[in-house]
Design a protein around this motif. Structure first.
Motif, PDB file in Angstrom:
ATOM      1  N   SER A 245      63.136  41.499  37.313  1.00  0.00           N
ATOM      2  CA  SER A 245      62.029  42.020  38.106  1.00  0.00           C
ATOM      3  C   SER A 245      61.469  43.226  37.362  1.00  0.00           C
ATOM      4  O   SER A 245      62.152  44.235  37.193  1.00  0.00           O
ATOM      5  CB  SER A 245      62.510  42.419  39.502  1.00  0.00           C
ATOM      6  OG  SER A 245      61.434  42.828  40.326  1.00  0.00           O
ATOM      7  N   TRP A 303      59.664  37.852  36.726  1.00  0.00           N
ATOM      8  CA  TRP A 303      58.412  38.159  37.413  1.00  0.00           C
ATOM      9  C   TRP A 303      58.075  39.624  37.143  1.00  0.00           C
ATOM     10  O   TRP A 303      58.953  40.471  37.020  1.00  0.00           O
ATOM     11  CB  TRP A 303      58.495  37.888  38.917  1.00  0.00           C
ATOM     12  CG  TRP A 303      59.561  38.644  39.659  1.00  0.00           C
ATOM     13  CD1 TRP A 303      59.468  39.862  40.247  1.00  0.00           C
ATOM     14  CD2 TRP A 303      60.917  38.196  39.899  1.00  0.00           C
ATOM     15  NE1 TRP A 303      60.647  40.219  40.844  1.00  0.00           N
ATOM     16  CE2 TRP A 303      61.552  39.209  40.641  1.00  0.00           C
ATOM     17  CE3 TRP A 303      61.620  37.040  39.550  1.00  0.00           C
ATOM     18  CZ2 TRP A 303      62.884  39.113  41.039  1.00  0.00           C
ATOM     19  CZ3 TRP A 303      62.940  36.945  39.951  1.00  0.00           C
ATOM     20  CH2 TRP A 303      63.555  37.958  40.690  1.00  0.00           C
ATOM     21  N   THR A 307      52.026  40.167  36.429  1.00  0.00           N
ATOM     22  CA  THR A 307      51.981  38.709  36.364  1.00  0.00           C
ATOM     23  C   THR A 307      50.792  38.169  37.159  1.00  0.00           C
ATOM     24  O   THR A 307      50.485  38.668  38.246  1.00  0.00           O
ATOM     25  CB  THR A 307      53.283  38.118  36.930  1.00  0.00           C
ATOM     26  OG1 THR A 307      54.386  38.561  36.128  1.00  0.00           O
ATOM     27  CG2 THR A 307      53.248  36.602  36.923  1.00  0.00           C
ATOM     28  N   ILE A 309      49.912  35.436  39.461  1.00  0.00           N
ATOM     29  CA  ILE A 309      50.695  34.495  40.269  1.00  0.00           C
ATOM     30  C   ILE A 309      50.206  33.064  40.089  1.00  0.00           C
ATOM     31  O   ILE A 309      50.975  32.099  40.247  1.00  0.00           O
ATOM     32  CB  ILE A 309      50.668  34.911  41.762  1.00  0.00           C
ATOM     33  CG1 ILE A 309      51.849  34.290  42.508  1.00  0.00           C
ATOM     34  CG2 ILE A 309      49.347  34.549  42.421  1.00  0.00           C
ATOM     35  CD1 ILE A 309      52.057  34.866  43.902  1.00  0.00           C
ATOM     36  N   TYR A 312      52.109  30.378  37.777  1.00  0.00           N
ATOM     37  CA  TYR A 312      53.264  29.591  38.206  1.00  0.00           C
ATOM     38  C   TYR A 312      52.863  28.191  38.649  1.00  0.00           C
ATOM     39  O   TYR A 312      53.734  27.339  38.847  1.00  0.00           O
ATOM     40  CB  TYR A 312      54.017  30.309  39.322  1.00  0.00           C
ATOM     41  CG  TYR A 312      54.695  31.584  38.863  1.00  0.00           C
ATOM     42  CD1 TYR A 312      55.750  31.547  37.956  1.00  0.00           C
ATOM     43  CD2 TYR A 312      54.262  32.818  39.313  1.00  0.00           C
ATOM     44  CE1 TYR A 312      56.357  32.711  37.524  1.00  0.00           C
ATOM     45  CE2 TYR A 312      54.869  33.991  38.880  1.00  0.00           C
ATOM     46  CZ  TYR A 312      55.905  33.931  37.986  1.00  0.00           C
ATOM     47  OH  TYR A 312      56.509  35.086  37.552  1.00  0.00           O
ATOM     48  N   VAL A 354      55.398  37.649  44.354  1.00  0.00           N
ATOM     49  CA  VAL A 354      55.581  37.165  42.983  1.00  0.00           C
ATOM     50  C   VAL A 354      57.031  36.770  42.727  1.00  0.00           C
ATOM     51  O   VAL A 354      57.301  35.821  41.983  1.00  0.00           O
ATOM     52  CB  VAL A 354      55.071  38.201  41.961  1.00  0.00           C
ATOM     53  CG1 VAL A 354      55.980  39.420  41.883  1.00  0.00           C
ATOM     54  CG2 VAL A 354      54.881  37.558  40.591  1.00  0.00           C
ATOM     55  N   CYS A 355      57.982  37.455  43.351  1.00  0.00           N
ATOM     56  CA  CYS A 355      59.379  37.027  43.272  1.00  0.00           C
ATOM     57  C   CYS A 355      59.525  35.643  43.882  1.00  0.00           C
ATOM     58  O   CYS A 355      60.173  34.757  43.300  1.00  0.00           O
ATOM     59  CB  CYS A 355      60.274  38.038  43.984  1.00  0.00           C
ATOM     60  SG  CYS A 355      61.978  37.485  44.225  1.00  0.00           S
ATOM     61  N   ALA A 358      58.025  33.019  41.466  1.00  0.00           N
ATOM     62  CA  ALA A 358      58.821  32.839  40.248  1.00  0.00           C
ATOM     63  C   ALA A 358      60.117  32.086  40.533  1.00  0.00           C
ATOM     64  O   ALA A 358      60.495  31.166  39.795  1.00  0.00           O
ATOM     65  CB  ALA A 358      59.135  34.199  39.626  1.00  0.00           C
TER      66      ALA A 358
END
Length: 381
Positions: A245, A303, A307, A309, A312, A354-355, A358
């Protein structure tokens, strides 16, 4: 493609063996920006049931603030409400308080160091009188990283030991959590150094030739991000599954950089710092793409606060996080300076979103699906 064996996996490590089974999570530095971004990521990992499966959480700087609070409250985190009450609420209370400027001014004008003042505020808001011995006995192992200015290497705080491979190890250290986090987040030059009081008799596994008593007494430590702003090294060497992270900052373009020695030196050091962090980041991402039989192969997910998003490829199955808005959040200064409530909520929401994207894309737990909404729906990102 970058060579995934260079440079991190070649670094000497006298304390641990090579990578094996298990999961490591690295959380970066970045002041309150990182503290809140990672808070959102931790919340999503908790909801997905992944946080208890992680073997080691390695943190630096702003990331250490959040990680250490989770470690302290670990046995009380049974439900999402517990997580919000025991971790999110006190961390947000800290984010509503400016630490750096008052501590610097007080350290200049009044008795006591800047670092001592920072530690006192961490005690007040988050850690009380807790020590490293109040962290969990088993997994996850929480490793709070600082940089030893005297040796130029990583200094690790954890429950079983604190150590620098060039100096040695102190087993079962009684250092306060507030002091460990202060050392990890001692941004140079204004919040640095944190001077750790130690005793030569407490050290074991001292390398041959390390016989100067000055290295074992008043140990000058600075921000863990000086050595490794991703907090990556202690998980990279240990585990084949790595989660990262990253809330690190980025240098802005400067058409008229300062020419005085202090301003010029800072700009040059910032460039060096960013490039070293970028090498580590590229190494992680490259390692995910290696074939399964490559010894440098890693599994997991990365992530970052910068980033996109959309990369992904989840489309409508990801929370809505327009790049222009998340990029603005990434520009939050690397400070321990009060942030408005809505800004706090947007940073938490972005780390959460975003976590989630990812992990569900690259390391999905069984049955994982898109979250219903952000932790703070009205704020968005």
């Amino acid at each position: 493609m970058p060579d995934a064996s260079d440079p991190v996996s070649d670094l000497a490590d006298s304390l641990e063996g090579g990578p094996g089974e298990g999961i490591g999570l690295a959380v970066s530095g970045g002041g309150y920006r990182a503290m809140l971004f990672h808070l959102g990521a931790f919340l999503r990992l908790f909801e997905l049931g992944l946080l208890p499966t992680i073997d080691r959480i390695s943190s630096v700087s702003g990331g250490s603030i959040t990680a250490a609070k989770i470690g302290l409250e670990w046995d009380r985190l049974k439900t999402r409400d517990d997580f919000v009450r025991q971790v999110v609420a006190p961390v947000r209370a800290l984010a509503g308080t400016t630490i750096d400027a008052p501590s610097i001014i007080g350290g200049i004008l009044l008795p006591g160091s800047v670092a001592e003042r920072v530690s006192a505020i961490y005690r007040e808001f988050l850690f009380g009188d807790a020590t490293l011995q109040d962290l969990p006995d088993d997994k996850p192992r929480f490793v709070i990283n600082a940089t030893n200015v005297e040796t130029g290497t990583l200094w690790r705080f954890s429950k079983p030991y604190m150590a620098d491979y060039r100096v040695g190890m102190v087993k079962n250290p009684k250092v306060s959590l507030a002091d460990a986090v202060t050392a990890s987040s001692a941004f140079p030059p204004v919040l640095s150094p944190f001077v750790l009081q130690a005793d030569r008799e407490d050290f074991t596994e001292i390398p041959p030739g390390m016989d100067d008593p000055r290295f074992f007494e008043e140990i000058s430590l600075t921000d863990g991000g000086v050595y490794d702003n991703l907090g990556l090294e202690t998980v990279w060497k240990r585990y084949r599954t790595v989660l990262v992270s990253d809330a690190g900052g980025k240098n802005v373009l400067d058409s008229s950089p300062q020419v005085n020695w202090a301003g010029h030196a800072k700009r040059v050091l910032d460039i060096i710092h960013e490039q070293v962090s970028n090498v580590r980041k590229r190494q992680v991402i490259a390692s995910f793409e290696l074939p399964a039989n490559d010894p440098n192969k890693r599994n997991g997910a990365y992530w970052g606060i910068r980033t996109d998003i959309g990369r992904y490829g989840l489309g409508d199955d990801a929370l809505e996080a327009p790049l222009e808005r998340t990029t603005a959040l990434a520009e939050t200064p690397t400070r321990l300076k009060r942030l408005p409530r809505e800004h706090q909520e947007r940073l938490i929401n972005w780390g959460y979103a975003v976590c989630d994207a990812a992990v569900r894309k690259h390391w999905p737990p069984e049955g994982a699906s898109k979250p219903v909404d952000f932790p703070y729906p009205a704020a968005g990102v």
